[in-house]
Design a protein around this motif. Structure first.
Motif, PDB file in Angstrom:
ATOM      1  N   VAL A  28      32.925  38.639  39.948  1.00 51.95           N
ATOM      2  CA  VAL A  28      34.315  38.204  39.751  1.00 51.95           C
ATOM      3  C   VAL A  28      35.105  38.346  41.047  1.00 51.95           C
ATOM      4  N   ASP A  29      34.925  39.469  41.753  1.00 53.33           N
ATOM      5  CA  ASP A  29      35.620  39.679  43.025  1.00 53.33           C
ATOM      6  C   ASP A  29      35.233  38.601  44.043  1.00 53.33           C
ATOM      7  N   LEU A  30      33.955  38.297  44.134  1.00 51.25           N
ATOM      8  CA  LEU A  30      33.494  37.280  45.082  1.00 51.25           C
ATOM      9  C   LEU A  30      34.052  35.903  44.736  1.00 51.25           C
ATOM     10  N   LEU A  31      34.037  35.550  43.461  1.00 49.42           N
ATOM     11  CA  LEU A  31      34.563  34.246  43.043  1.00 49.42           C
ATOM     12  C   LEU A  31      36.061  34.141  43.318  1.00 49.42           C
ATOM     13  N   ASN A  32      36.799  35.226  43.088  1.00 47.78           N
ATOM     14  CA  ASN A  32      38.236  35.209  43.378  1.00 47.78           C
ATOM     15  C   ASN A  32      38.517  35.042  44.866  1.00 47.78           C
ATOM     16  N   ARG A  33      37.669  35.591  45.709  1.00 49.63           N
ATOM     17  CA  ARG A  33      37.864  35.482  47.160  1.00 49.63           C
ATOM     18  C   ARG A  33      37.423  34.127  47.710  1.00 49.63           C
ATOM     19  N   ALA A  34      36.391  33.532  47.111  1.00 45.06           N
ATOM     20  CA  ALA A  34      35.774  32.339  47.693  1.00 45.06           C
ATOM     21  C   ALA A  34      36.221  31.022  47.066  1.00 45.06           C
ATOM     22  N   CYS A  35      36.639  31.037  45.814  1.00 48.49           N
ATOM     23  CA  CYS A  35      36.897  29.791  45.098  1.00 48.49           C
ATOM     24  C   CYS A  35      38.375  29.568  44.838  1.00 48.49           C
ATOM     25  N   ASP A  36      38.685  28.332  44.512  1.00 51.47           N
ATOM     26  CA  ASP A  36      40.047  27.934  44.169  1.00 51.47           C
ATOM     27  C   ASP A  36      40.508  28.766  42.965  1.00 51.47           C
ATOM     28  N   LEU A  37      41.688  29.355  43.072  1.00 51.62           N
ATOM     29  CA  LEU A  37      42.162  30.273  42.029  1.00 51.62           C
ATOM     30  C   LEU A  37      42.414  29.579  40.695  1.00 51.62           C
ATOM     31  N   ASP A  38      42.784  28.299  40.711  1.00 51.01           N
ATOM     32  CA  ASP A  38      42.962  27.570  39.451  1.00 51.01           C
ATOM     33  C   ASP A  38      41.633  27.474  38.698  1.00 51.01           C
ATOM     34  N   LEU A  39      40.556  27.268  39.442  1.00 48.88           N
ATOM     35  CA  LEU A  39      39.237  27.194  38.797  1.00 48.88           C
ATOM     36  C   LEU A  39      38.793  28.556  38.282  1.00 48.88           C
ATOM     37  N   THR A  40      38.993  29.597  39.079  1.00 51.44           N
ATOM     38  CA  THR A  40      38.556  30.921  38.622  1.00 51.44           C
ATOM     39  C   THR A  40      39.370  31.388  37.422  1.00 51.44           C
ATOM     40  N   ALA A  41      40.647  30.985  37.349  1.00 52.29           N
ATOM     41  CA  ALA A  41      41.479  31.369  36.204  1.00 52.29           C
ATOM     42  C   ALA A  41      41.017  30.687  34.921  1.00 52.29           C
ATOM     43  N   SER A  42      40.383  29.534  35.047  1.00 53.20           N
ATOM     44  CA  SER A  42      39.963  28.790  33.853  1.00 53.20           C
ATOM     45  C   SER A  42      38.563  29.163  33.362  1.00 53.20           C
ATOM     46  N   ILE A  43      37.908  30.125  34.009  1.00 53.34           N
ATOM     47  CA  ILE A  43      36.547  30.514  33.601  1.00 53.34           C
ATOM     48  C   ILE A  43      36.521  31.026  32.161  1.00 53.34           C
ATOM     49  N   ALA A  44      37.581  31.717  31.736  1.00 58.00           N
ATOM     50  CA  ALA A  44      37.604  32.307  30.392  1.00 58.00           C
ATOM     51  C   ALA A  44      37.502  31.246  29.291  1.00 58.00           C
ATOM     52  N   GLN A  45      37.875  30.008  29.600  1.00 58.86           N
ATOM     53  CA  GLN A  45      37.848  28.941  28.599  1.00 58.86           C
ATOM     54  C   GLN A  45      36.476  28.271  28.497  1.00 58.86           C
ATOM     55  N   LEU A  46      35.558  28.633  29.375  1.00 60.47           N
ATOM     56  CA  LEU A  46      34.258  27.978  29.432  1.00 60.47           C
ATOM     57  C   LEU A  46      33.244  28.657  28.518  1.00 60.47           C
ATOM     58  N   LYS A  47      32.217  27.900  28.169  1.00 60.11           N
ATOM     59  CA  LYS A  47      31.082  28.437  27.422  1.00 60.11           C
ATOM     60  C   LYS A  47      29.834  28.176  28.248  1.00 60.11           C
ATOM     61  N   TRP A  48      28.773  28.913  27.963  1.00 57.75           N
ATOM     62  CA  TRP A  48      27.526  28.804  28.724  1.00 57.75           C
ATOM     63  C   TRP A  48      26.387  28.464  27.784  1.00 57.75           C
ATOM     64  N   ASP A  49      25.659  27.417  28.101  1.00 56.94           N
ATOM     65  CA  ASP A  49      24.469  27.030  27.357  1.00 56.94           C
ATOM     66  C   ASP A  49      23.271  27.669  28.064  1.00 56.94           C
ATOM     67  N   THR A  50      22.756  28.758  27.507  1.00 54.78           N
ATOM     68  CA  THR A  50      21.681  29.500  28.180  1.00 54.78           C
ATOM     69  C   THR A  50      20.372  28.716  28.221  1.00 54.78           C
TER      70      THR A  50
END
Length: 189
Positions: A142-164
């Motif tokens: 999470v720390d790495l993604l917040n530092r490296a990626c667009d903050l709008d995208l990282t904020a929207s991660i909670a709305q995503l689902k993962w197909d394993t």
């Protein structure tokens, strides 16, 4: 002989009008290798990366018994992504001036192209779920993604689902579409 793209290449002098046939054959062979190398890769863009060099203490805790996780950059994590045959997904990653988009060179294969399309739907979400599945420490990811990626995208991660099963991020709009499709199918029966 020099190693270029994992192969040894012989650097020669320019050919003159009275060059021997063997030199011409060597030049033709080198030109073919060069062309094959460039035709076997594709250039694509990925959205949402603002700092390729961002780093964080990230790793798989069970592989570091002392608890000291290594400092890894976002670039290193992206380069570590592999295809099913264990070949690298990314051959080169280049930031575009102005940020938020990176250009990447991938192998010219259906598997690499499919994986890139899956990743490009939501890069931070894909990395978060994929690295979690591999056992990486959650806080470091999470720390790495917040530092490296667009903050709008990282904020929207909670709305995503993962197909394993398919290793794909499912966007909220896709979830609603699936729900609507299920409703339509159930009404037809």
């Amino acid at each position: 002989m020099r190693k270029v793209f994992g192969k040894f290449v012989q650097v020669t002098k320019p050919l003159t009008a009275n060059a021997c046939g063997q030199d011409c054959i060597l030049l033709q062979r080198m030109a073919q290798l060069h062309t094959n190398s460039h035709n076997s890769v594709q250039l694509h863009s990925i959205k949402g990366v603002v700092n390729l060099n961002a780093s964080s203490k990230i790793g798989i805790p069970s592989s570091h018994p002392t608890g000291h996780l290594p400092q890894q950059s976002f670039r290193e994590i992206v380069y570590s992504l592999r295809l099913q045959d264990n070949s690298p997904l990314f051959l080169s990653i280049l930031p575009r001036p102005g940020g938020a988009i990176i250009d990447c060179i991938i192998p010219n294969t259906a598997a690499a192209e499919t994986r890139l399309v899956q990743i490009n739907q939501h890069l931070p979400g894909y990395l978060k779920f994929y690295l979690k599945e591999l056992g990486y420490n959650h806080d470091g990811v999470v720390d790495l993604l917040n530092r490296a990626c667009d903050l709008d995208l990282t904020a929207s991660i909670a709305q995503l689902k993962w197909d394993t099963k398919h290793k794909v991020v499912i966007l909220p709009s896709e979830s609603e579409l699936e729900y609507d499709l299920d409703n339509v199918e159930s009404e037809l029966w």
